[in-house]
Enzyme design. Structure first.
Site, mmCIF file in Angstrom:
data_model
loop_
_atom_site.group_PDB
_atom_site.id
_atom_site.type_symbol
_atom_site.label_atom_id
_atom_site.label_comp_id
_atom_site.label_asym_id
_atom_site.label_seq_id
_atom_site.Cartn_x
_atom_site.Cartn_y
_atom_site.Cartn_z
ATOM 1 C CB ALA A 137 -4.426 -10.882 4.977
ATOM 2 C CB ILE B 136 2.183 -7.734 -1.808
ATOM 3 C CG1 ILE B 136 0.973 -6.801 -1.945
ATOM 4 C CG2 ILE B 136 3.121 -7.576 -3.012
ATOM 5 C CD1 ILE B 136 1.302 -5.313 -1.929
ATOM 6 C CG HIS C 129 5.023 -14.706 5.721
ATOM 7 N ND1 HIS C 129 4.957 -15.306 6.960
ATOM 8 C CD2 HIS C 129 4.360 -13.531 5.847
ATOM 9 C CE1 HIS C 129 4.299 -14.519 7.787
ATOM 10 N NE2 HIS C 129 3.919 -13.439 7.131
HETATM 11 N N1 INI Z 1 -0.463 -9.357 6.063
HETATM 12 C C1 INI Z 1 -1.130 -8.789 5.027
HETATM 13 O O1 INI Z 1 -2.291 -8.378 5.189
HETATM 14 N N2 INI Z 1 -0.525 -8.645 3.826
HETATM 15 C C2 INI Z 1 0.757 -9.105 3.599
HETATM 16 O O2 INI Z 1 1.252 -8.937 2.456
HETATM 17 C C3 INI Z 1 1.468 -9.712 4.672
HETATM 18 N N3 INI Z 1 2.799 -10.177 4.462
HETATM 19 O O3 INI Z 1 3.343 -10.056 3.366
HETATM 20 O O4 INI Z 1 3.421 -10.716 5.364
HETATM 21 C C4 INI Z 1 0.806 -9.826 5.915
HETATM 22 N N4 INI Z 1 1.411 -10.403 6.966
HETATM 23 C C5 INI Z 1 0.947 -10.246 8.333
HETATM 24 C C6 INI Z 1 -0.075 -11.280 8.722
HETATM 25 O O5 INI Z 1 -1.306 -11.038 8.099
HETATM 26 C C7 INI Z 1 -0.283 -11.270 10.247
HETATM 27 O O6 INI Z 1 -0.803 -10.022 10.623
HETATM 28 C C8 INI Z 1 0.995 -11.547 11.044
HETATM 29 O O7 INI Z 1 1.617 -12.726 10.570
HETATM 30 C C9 INI Z 1 0.673 -11.703 12.543
HETATM 31 O O8 INI Z 1 -0.234 -12.776 12.790
#
Ligand code: INI
Length: 157
Positions: free
Chosen positions: A59, A85, A91
């Site tokens: 996301a 979620i 985070h």
């Molecule tokens: N990305 C999501 O789409 N949903 C999540 O619930 C999530 N959590 O929980 O961490 C999540 N993390 C990854 C983030 O979007 C990035 O891809 C990552 O931090 C690398 O930049």
């Protein structure tokens, strides 16, 4: 009242091109959002050739992908789909916040509607409920919004 001109969109998708930007995280719910969005677009007359799917890592990356898609200028609307979620750390707040803010910025900067079909929920159960079970399908709802916005912006001119 009858003399007042009212401009509003319809759900006729016959003429628009749509891009679905889909986060890979939590695919067990996001793929159901995608199915719902695709079904809604097709049911409202959008040909499959008018639909593109772009996969984003998570996301957090969705806004930049939406920005590139909007800048390329080939689509009338973007539908952002994903699921954030909540876990046990802050985070969630950062990822959900940046995604939401970024999507809104892209839409305003490029004048391209970006429908927000990214779940931001506390539990897996809430995510499941919103991806085609008892609380509907937010992917389908986002697709409806995209259809309406394309029609509406076309009429405003
Ligand atoms: N990305 C999501 O789409 N949903 C999540 O619930 C999530 N959590 O929980 O961490 C999540 N993390 C990854 C983030 O979007 C990035 O891809 C990552 O931090 C690398 O930049």
């Amino acid at each position: 009242m009858t003399d007042i001109r009212v401009i509003e969109g319809t759900l006729d998708g016959g003429s628009g091109a749509y891009c679905l930007v889909v986060g890979r995280w939590n695919s067990f719910v996001v793929e159901h959002l995608l199915e719902g969005a695709l079904e809604t677009l097709r049911r409202h007359g959008v040909d499959t050739e008018q639909i593109t799917i772009v996969r984003a890592p998570g996301a957090f990356e969705i806004p930049l992908v939406c920005k590139q898609v909007a800048a390329a200028g080939n689509v009338d609307a973007i539908i952002a789909l994903g699921a954030v979620i909540r876990g046990g750390t802050p985070h969630f707040e950062y990822v959900a916040g940046e995604c939401t803010k970024g999507i809104s910025q892209v839409s305003l900067e490029f004048g391209v509607p970006v429908a927000f079909g990214v779940l931001t929920v506390d539990t897996i159960e809430q995510a499941v409920e919103r991806s085609g079970t008892k609380a509907g399908n937010k992917g389908s709802e986002a697709a409806m919004t995209a259809l309406e916005m394309v029609s509406l912006l076309g009429k405003i001119g």
